[in-house]
Each structure stands twice: as structure tokens, then as C-alpha cells.
Design a protein around this motif. Structure first.
Motif, PDB file in Angstrom:
ATOM      1  N   GLU A  33      -3.793  -2.344 -12.353  1.00 21.42           N
ATOM      2  CA  GLU A  33      -4.398  -2.609 -13.361  1.00 21.42           C
ATOM      3  C   GLU A  33      -5.958  -2.458 -13.090  1.00 21.42           C
ATOM      4  O   GLU A  33      -6.583  -1.291 -13.051  1.00 21.42           O
ATOM      5  CB  GLU A  33      -4.454  -3.793 -13.348  1.00 21.42           C
ATOM      6  CG  GLU A  33      -5.662  -4.249 -14.440  1.00 21.42           C
ATOM      7  CD  GLU A  33      -4.720  -4.081 -15.966  1.00 21.42           C
ATOM      8  OE1 GLU A  33      -5.906  -3.907 -17.302  1.00 21.42           O
ATOM      9  OE2 GLU A  33      -3.731  -3.890 -16.300  1.00 21.42           O
ATOM     10  N   ILE A  34      -6.845  -2.554 -11.345  1.00 18.22           N
ATOM     11  CA  ILE A  34      -7.302  -2.606 -10.448  1.00 18.22           C
ATOM     12  C   ILE A  34      -7.456  -0.871 -10.478  1.00 18.22           C
ATOM     13  O   ILE A  34      -8.706  -0.068 -11.618  1.00 18.22           O
ATOM     14  CB  ILE A  34      -7.672  -2.537  -9.306  1.00 18.22           C
ATOM     15  CG1 ILE A  34      -7.515  -4.247  -9.335  1.00 18.22           C
ATOM     16  CG2 ILE A  34      -9.445  -2.715  -9.010  1.00 18.22           C
ATOM     17  CD1 ILE A  34      -7.777  -5.082  -8.149  1.00 18.22           C
ATOM     18  N   GLN A  63      -7.755  -8.113  -3.938  1.00 16.75           N
ATOM     19  CA  GLN A  63      -7.031  -6.904  -4.055  1.00 16.75           C
ATOM     20  C   GLN A  63      -8.236  -5.491  -3.687  1.00 16.75           C
ATOM     21  O   GLN A  63      -7.683  -4.762  -3.485  1.00 16.75           O
ATOM     22  CB  GLN A  63      -6.242  -6.989  -5.137  1.00 16.75           C
ATOM     23  CG  GLN A  63      -5.708  -7.336  -5.541  1.00 16.75           C
ATOM     24  CD  GLN A  63      -4.574  -7.445  -5.100  1.00 16.75           C
ATOM     25  OE1 GLN A  63      -2.990  -6.705  -6.385  1.00 16.75           O
ATOM     26  NE2 GLN A  63      -3.864  -7.936  -3.549  1.00 16.75           N
ATOM     27  N   LEU A  64      -9.232  -5.557  -4.203  1.00 19.05           N
ATOM     28  CA  LEU A  64     -10.255  -4.890  -4.037  1.00 19.05           C
ATOM     29  C   LEU A  64     -10.311  -4.138  -2.399  1.00 19.05           C
ATOM     30  O   LEU A  64     -10.851  -3.034  -2.318  1.00 19.05           O
ATOM     31  CB  LEU A  64     -11.544  -4.882  -5.215  1.00 19.05           C
ATOM     32  CG  LEU A  64     -11.790  -5.041  -5.832  1.00 19.05           C
ATOM     33  CD1 LEU A  64     -12.810  -5.893  -6.868  1.00 19.05           C
ATOM     34  CD2 LEU A  64     -11.846  -3.514  -6.479  1.00 19.05           C
ATOM     35  N   ASN A  69      -8.766  -1.110   2.002  1.00 22.85           N
ATOM     36  CA  ASN A  69      -8.990  -0.631   3.560  1.00 22.85           C
ATOM     37  C   ASN A  69      -7.936   0.319   3.526  1.00 22.85           C
ATOM     38  O   ASN A  69      -7.186   1.186   4.362  1.00 22.85           O
ATOM     39  CB  ASN A  69      -8.112  -2.181   3.830  1.00 22.85           C
ATOM     40  CG  ASN A  69      -9.087  -2.914   4.113  1.00 22.85           C
ATOM     41  OD1 ASN A  69     -10.233  -2.665   4.848  1.00 22.85           O
ATOM     42  ND2 ASN A  69      -8.986  -3.796   4.238  1.00 22.85           N
ATOM     43  N   GLU A  70      -6.910   0.690   2.374  1.00 30.12           N
ATOM     44  CA  GLU A  70      -6.181   1.635   2.133  1.00 30.12           C
ATOM     45  C   GLU A  70      -6.750   3.105   2.143  1.00 30.12           C
ATOM     46  O   GLU A  70      -6.238   4.229   2.182  1.00 30.12           O
ATOM     47  CB  GLU A  70      -4.970   1.464   1.252  1.00 30.12           C
ATOM     48  CG  GLU A  70      -3.872   0.202   1.852  1.00 30.12           C
ATOM     49  CD  GLU A  70      -3.381   0.692   2.940  1.00 30.12           C
ATOM     50  OE1 GLU A  70      -3.407   1.719   3.300  1.00 30.12           O
ATOM     51  OE2 GLU A  70      -2.864  -0.394   3.480  1.00 30.12           O
ATOM     52  N   GLY A  71      -7.816   2.634   1.655  1.00 22.60           N
ATOM     53  CA  GLY A  71      -8.363   4.531   1.523  1.00 22.60           C
ATOM     54  C   GLY A  71      -8.445   4.380   0.385  1.00 22.60           C
ATOM     55  O   GLY A  71      -8.710   5.970  -0.278  1.00 22.60           O
ATOM     56  N   LEU A  72      -7.940   3.671  -1.025  1.00 16.60           N
ATOM     57  CA  LEU A  72      -7.744   4.233  -2.215  1.00 16.60           C
ATOM     58  C   LEU A  72      -9.244   3.735  -2.976  1.00 16.60           C
ATOM     59  O   LEU A  72      -9.323   4.808  -3.938  1.00 16.60           O
ATOM     60  CB  LEU A  72      -6.997   3.472  -2.569  1.00 16.60           C
ATOM     61  CG  LEU A  72      -5.572   3.724  -2.821  1.00 16.60           C
ATOM     62  CD1 LEU A  72      -3.916   2.990  -2.903  1.00 16.60           C
ATOM     63  CD2 LEU A  72      -4.775   5.819  -2.309  1.00 16.60           C
ATOM     64  N   VAL A  73      -9.817   3.295  -2.344  1.00 21.31           N
ATOM     65  CA  VAL A  73     -11.098   2.222  -3.132  1.00 21.31           C
ATOM     66  C   VAL A  73     -12.411   2.998  -2.337  1.00 21.31           C
ATOM     67  O   VAL A  73     -12.414   2.295  -1.045  1.00 21.31           O
ATOM     68  CB  VAL A  73     -10.736   0.729  -3.727  1.00 21.31           C
ATOM     69  CG1 VAL A  73     -12.489   0.623  -4.144  1.00 21.31           C
ATOM     70  CG2 VAL A  73     -10.532   0.929  -5.177  1.00 21.31           C
ATOM     71  N   LYS A  74     -13.259   2.950  -2.762  1.00 27.04           N
ATOM     72  CA  LYS A  74     -15.022   3.221  -2.735  1.00 27.04           C
ATOM     73  C   LYS A  74     -15.545   2.237  -2.495  1.00 27.04           C
ATOM     74  O   LYS A  74     -15.956   2.182  -4.792  1.00 27.04           O
ATOM     75  CB  LYS A  74     -15.485   4.971  -2.309  1.00 27.04           C
ATOM     76  CG  LYS A  74     -16.851   4.629  -1.542  1.00 27.04           C
ATOM     77  CD  LYS A  74     -17.097   6.138  -1.918  1.00 27.04           C
ATOM     78  CE  LYS A  74     -19.177   6.259  -1.221  1.00 27.04           C
ATOM     79  NZ  LYS A  74     -19.317   6.941  -1.619  1.00 27.04           N
ATOM     80  N   THR A  90     -11.136   6.767  -4.571  1.00 26.82           N
ATOM     81  CA  THR A  90     -11.138   7.816  -3.739  1.00 26.82           C
ATOM     82  C   THR A  90     -10.549   9.238  -4.031  1.00 26.82           C
ATOM     83  O   THR A  90      -9.942   9.166  -4.809  1.00 26.82           O
ATOM     84  CB  THR A  90     -11.176   7.154  -2.600  1.00 26.82           C
ATOM     85  OG1 THR A  90      -8.947   7.879  -2.664  1.00 26.82           O
ATOM     86  CG2 THR A  90     -11.784   6.401  -1.750  1.00 26.82           C
ATOM     87  N   PRO A  91     -11.067  10.772  -3.545  1.00 26.60           N
ATOM     88  CA  PRO A  91     -10.320  11.462  -3.950  1.00 26.60           C
ATOM     89  C   PRO A  91      -8.347  11.060  -4.201  1.00 26.60           C
ATOM     90  O   PRO A  91      -7.979  11.490  -4.698  1.00 26.60           O
ATOM     91  CB  PRO A  91     -10.726  12.777  -3.261  1.00 26.60           C
ATOM     92  CG  PRO A  91     -12.542  12.202  -2.571  1.00 26.60           C
ATOM     93  CD  PRO A  91     -12.127  10.403  -2.724  1.00 26.60           C
ATOM     94  N   ALA A  92      -8.118  10.764  -2.889  1.00 25.35           N
ATOM     95  CA  ALA A  92      -6.750  10.617  -2.859  1.00 25.35           C
ATOM     96  C   ALA A  92      -6.346   8.710  -4.044  1.00 25.35           C
ATOM     97  O   ALA A  92      -4.731   9.336  -4.546  1.00 25.35           O
ATOM     98  CB  ALA A  92      -6.366   9.194  -1.607  1.00 25.35           C
ATOM     99  N   ALA A  93      -8.040   7.786  -4.906  1.00 29.43           N
ATOM    100  CA  ALA A  93      -6.810   7.778  -6.054  1.00 29.43           C
ATOM    101  C   ALA A  93      -6.789   8.079  -6.552  1.00 29.43           C
ATOM    102  O   ALA A  93      -5.721   8.409  -8.208  1.00 29.43           O
ATOM    103  CB  ALA A  93      -7.415   6.527  -5.628  1.00 29.43           C
TER     104      ALA A  93
END
Length: 137
Positions: A33-34, A63-64, A69-74, A90-93
Motif C-alpha cells: 500500500e505504501i 514499514q517505511l 533499508n531494502e533500497g525501495l524508498v528514499k 527509488t529506481p528499483a521500486a
């Protein structure tokens, strides 16, 4: 020669650990959802909180942090008073966008999915087992 029947045939069994890791990274009640909320662009914490009304402040923060930490959110903190914090994919997300689009297509195709109803212990008259017309004492 005995045929193996323990699982599906996979041409590349090395993909399984990578898929398992991806599912672990994305698992969590609110992570999907985030990320879905961030597809449209940067959002402040308060905006995310209002967009996902059932999430608690603590859980949203947790959750944020996990997604960061997983590199999905900046997370960007602006040195202002009061402090302003923005979150973005992030680009990965952003590479997950086709996955979200496909999940959305799947959900639309299948309508509202209902959970399986539990087997009721009803008697022949349609009353629940153990119930009676007499008031409880």
C-alpha cells in the motif's frame, strides 16, 4: 528412473531463492500500500498517513524504514522548522510498476474476492448447534 514430484518443473531453480527474497522484501501488511501510494510521486509522512487511514503512525514508520533499508524508498529530510520529510520510490521500486499494474488488472478481472465461508454447524432448522430458543441463564 523415478520422476520427481515434489514441486513444479522450473527451468532455472536458481530463480526460486531470488523470488523468495523479493517476497520477503515486499511482505508486510502495509508495504504494498505504501509503495502504491508512492507510485504517483513524492509524499510527505502526513499524506501517507491520511492516504492509508488504518495504519498506525508507529507501523507506518516501521514499514517505511524497512522499505528504506531494502533500497525501495528514499527518505529526504529538509532542514526546516518544522522539519519536512518526503518519501519517494527509488529506481528499483519504480521497476515494480508493471507488477502493480498487473495486480490491479488481476483484481479488476476477478472482482471482489470473498474469503471461503466457514462450515456452519447448523441443524436441520437452520439454527446454530448449541443454540436454543430459551434465553441463556
Amino acid at each position: 528412473m523415478k520422476k520427481q514430484t515434489n514441486g513444479p518443473d522450473h527451468a532455472d531453480c536458481t530463480a526460486a531463492p531470488q523470488l523468495q527474497r523479493a517476497l520477503r522484501v515486499l511482505s508486510g501488511k502495509w508495504k504494498g500500500e505504501i509503495l502504491w501510494q508512492l507510485v504517483g510521486g513524492k509524499r510527505r509522512f502526513g499524506e501517507l498517513r491520511r492516504a492509508i487511514p488504518d495504519v498506525t503512525q508507529h507501523m507506518l514508520t516501521t514499514q517505511l524504514r524497512d522499505l528504506e533499508n531494502e533500497g525501495l524508498v528514499k527518505r529526504t529530510v529538509f532542514p526546516e522548522v518544522p522539519p519536512r520529510v518526503e518519501y519517494e520510490m527509488t529506481p528499483a521500486a519504480r521497476d515494480l510498476r508493471p507488477v502493480f499494474d498487473e495486480l490491479s488488472r488481476w483484481a479488476n478481472a476477478h472482482g471482489r474476492l470473498e474469503p471461503a465461508s466457514p462450515v456452519a454447524d447448523d441443524d436441520a432448522d437452520g439454527r446454530r448447534a448449541g443454540s436454543s430458543d430459551r434465553p441463556a441463564r
